[in-house]
Write a protein that holds these residues in place. Structure first.
Motif, PDB file in Angstrom:
ATOM      1  N   GLU A 162       0.831  -1.201   0.000  1.00  0.00           N
ATOM      2  CA  GLU A 162       0.000   0.000   0.000  1.00  0.00           C
ATOM      3  C   GLU A 162       0.869   1.257   0.000  1.00  0.00           C
TER       4      GLU A 162
ATOM      5  N   TYR B 221       2.600   1.644  -3.411  1.00  0.00           N
ATOM      6  CA  TYR B 221       1.666   2.043  -4.460  1.00  0.00           C
ATOM      7  C   TYR B 221       1.421   3.561  -4.414  1.00  0.00           C
ATOM      8  N   LYS B 222       1.262   4.071  -3.209  1.00  0.00           N
ATOM      9  CA  LYS B 222       1.069   5.512  -3.057  1.00  0.00           C
ATOM     10  C   LYS B 222       2.306   6.283  -3.514  1.00  0.00           C
TER      11      LYS B 222
ATOM     12  N   LYS C  34       2.790   5.148  -7.791  1.00  0.00           N
ATOM     13  CA  LYS C  34       1.676   5.038  -8.751  1.00  0.00           C
ATOM     14  C   LYS C  34       1.747   6.098  -9.840  1.00  0.00           C
TER      15      LYS C  34
ATOM     16  N   GLU D  47       2.330  -0.155 -11.242  1.00  0.00           N
ATOM     17  CA  GLU D  47       1.020  -0.772 -11.042  1.00  0.00           C
ATOM     18  C   GLU D  47       1.181  -2.103 -10.313  1.00  0.00           C
ATOM     19  N   ILE D  48       0.218  -2.411  -9.478  1.00  0.00           N
ATOM     20  CA  ILE D  48       0.165  -3.693  -8.770  1.00  0.00           C
ATOM     21  C   ILE D  48      -1.022  -4.483  -9.299  1.00  0.00           C
TER      22      ILE D  48
ATOM     23  N   ASN E 225      -6.056  -1.031  -2.966  1.00  0.00           N
ATOM     24  CA  ASN E 225      -6.663  -0.106  -3.919  1.00  0.00           C
ATOM     25  C   ASN E 225      -5.906  -0.085  -5.243  1.00  0.00           C
ATOM     26  N   TRP E 226      -5.662  -1.246  -5.771  1.00  0.00           N
ATOM     27  CA  TRP E 226      -5.004  -1.403  -7.060  1.00  0.00           C
ATOM     28  C   TRP E 226      -5.765  -2.451  -7.874  1.00  0.00           C
TER      29      TRP E 226
ATOM     30  N   ASN F 263      -7.189  -5.805  -8.884  1.00  0.00           N
ATOM     31  CA  ASN F 263      -7.402  -7.128  -8.299  1.00  0.00           C
ATOM     32  C   ASN F 263      -8.118  -8.015  -9.305  1.00  0.00           C
TER      33      ASN F 263
END
Length: 435
Positions: free
Chosen positions: A346, A349-350, A353, A358-359, A381-382, A384
């Protein structure tokens, strides 16, 4: 002797230990060699060292030339009348005594990779608890004695004469004569057992600390790194031992416990090294197939395509993310180890991004509710994805996933640059790839 639950799905393995059983009545009569073992079995070999037959010593009516010749002749005649071909080029003998096991059945199985058990013979012990199997093989074979109260596994080679002394009530403690690779196999199991014992200590501490939440949380946080170190140590010990025993067949059995994702180059080298020696054996074929399968998802290869669904039903192609650095992470709601990394992801990603990172978290869950709830609780929040088919899903099959977590770092060109990369190591790699 000690027991261990092995990774082989089929094997409930018992450790081996070669004994000092003696050849205490060796003679050479009429061109035959006879060996009387501790368990009371007399093994008869011809001048070439091939096993002709093995019988209880007490069944020999006399000593000397006539006794041996008559026994061999009777055995060959019996085999012919039963429509069985006598042992010819590559015979083996497996026998012994099951103390207190008079009349009990013993089954001899051939074991192959995975869950394949091939029963070869079933025999009831005689009134003295004795048993004996004559067979043939063209190369080393992993076999198992299935007893009334446990199993014993061992390796058989052509021309081997293997003799056991087993106590029915405690089959783990037995003596074996004629199976030199048993000690090597035992050492492999010792390495595995040591790693399992260390993990059990960690789990026991967690159970004890459940009523002390601060301590429990602390131990839980440490567990990921502790497990990682245990697995690193186990891997190093296995690879060192495989190198030490060189071209022994046991190397192929030990290789079963090395994760192809983390040890691909080592296994690839072992594949090349063992091909000329064991090409026709099942454990070599299993290794060779594994190397060929995992090669397509090795660093340096372009990441295979994945097409799957998001929780809201949107179809996403992995290839559509080309031009970005992608962290492809296989996980599951029920896997604590795979979810422990999510808080760190997390933060990453922040941080990255907006810079082209990207995850993609691909779940091997089967229940939609479990999957969606875990995504929400872990703030994932990527992207899924999941087919909700477990390890049978297309993505898991394509990337040869049989356990989680497993991760792949993919560069902007779509090429895999790293596998199973986490924590600070992932941070450093991202700094190199994202400009």
């Amino acid at each position: 002797m000690r027991s261990i639950a092995l990774v082989f799905a089929v094997y409930a393995t018992l450790f081996f230990s070669c004994s000092s059983n003696r050849k205490d009545a060796k003679t050479n009569t009429a061109g035959y060699d006879t060996v009387r073992t501790d368990s009371g079995v007399t093994i008869i070999k011809d001048q070439a060292g091939k096993v002709v037959i093995a019988v209880p010593t007490s069944s020999l009516p006399a000593t000397g030339k006539n006794a041996v010749q008559n026994t061999v002749s009777a055995t060959k005649d019996s085999a012919k009348s039963a429509g069985q071909a006598p042992a010819q080029e590559y015979p083996y003998y497996i026998g012994g005594v099951l103390i207190h096991g008079e009349g009990g059945n013993i089954t001899l199985d051939e074991l192959e990779p995975g869950t394949n058990i091939k029963p070869l013979f079933v025999q009831a012990c005689n009134s003295e608890g004795r048993f004996g199997f004559n067979g043939q093989c063209s190369g080393p074979v992993l076999m198992q004695l299935r007893l009334p109260n446990g199993n014993i596994q061992f390796i058989v080679r052509p021309k081997d004469t293997i003799d056991f002394t087993i106590v029915l009530e405690n089959p783990k403690d037995y003596k074996v004569y004629g199976s030199p690779e048993s000690l090597q196999l035992e050492e492999v199991f010792n390495i595995l057992n040591d790693a399992n014992a260390k993990k059990m200590i960690i789990e026991d501490k967690l159970k004890t600390a459940k009523n002390d939440m601060p301590l429990y949380t602390h131990l839980l946080e440490k567990r990921v790194e502790q497990y990682k170190q245990i697995n690193i140590d186990k891997r190093a010990a296995l690879m060192k031992y495989i190198n030490n025993i060189d071209t022994s067949y046991v190397t192929l059995l030990a290789a079963v416990y090395l994760d192809p994702i983390d040890n691909f180059e080592f296994l690839k080298g072992l594949d090349r090294k063992m091909e000329h020696r064991y090409a026709n054996t099942p454990f070599y074929k299993s290794l060779h197939e594994k190397v060929a399968t995992y090669e397509v998802v090795e660093p340096g290869k372009f990441a295979p395509e994945i097409i799957s669904q998001t929780p809201d039903g949107q179809t996403i192609k992995l290839s559509s993310l080309k031009g970005k650095v992608v962290y492809l992470n296989f996980w599951a709601q029920y896997s604590t180890a795979s979810r422990d990394e999510n808080p760190h992801l997390e933060k990453l990603y922040k941080k990255y991004k907006s810079k082209g990172f990207e995850i993609v978290s691909y779940s091997v869950d089967k229940k939609r509710e479990d999957w969606v709830t875990a995504i929400k609780n872990d703030h994932m929040n990527w992207i899924n994805l999941s087919d909700l088919l477990g390890y049978g899903s297309a993505g898991a099959q394509t990337y040869v996933i049989s356990d989680v977590p497993v991760s792949f770092l993919i560069d902007k060109t779509g090429r895999i640059v790293a596998k199973n990369i986490y924590g600070k190591e992932l941070d450093k790699k991202l700094e190199q790839l994202i400009h």
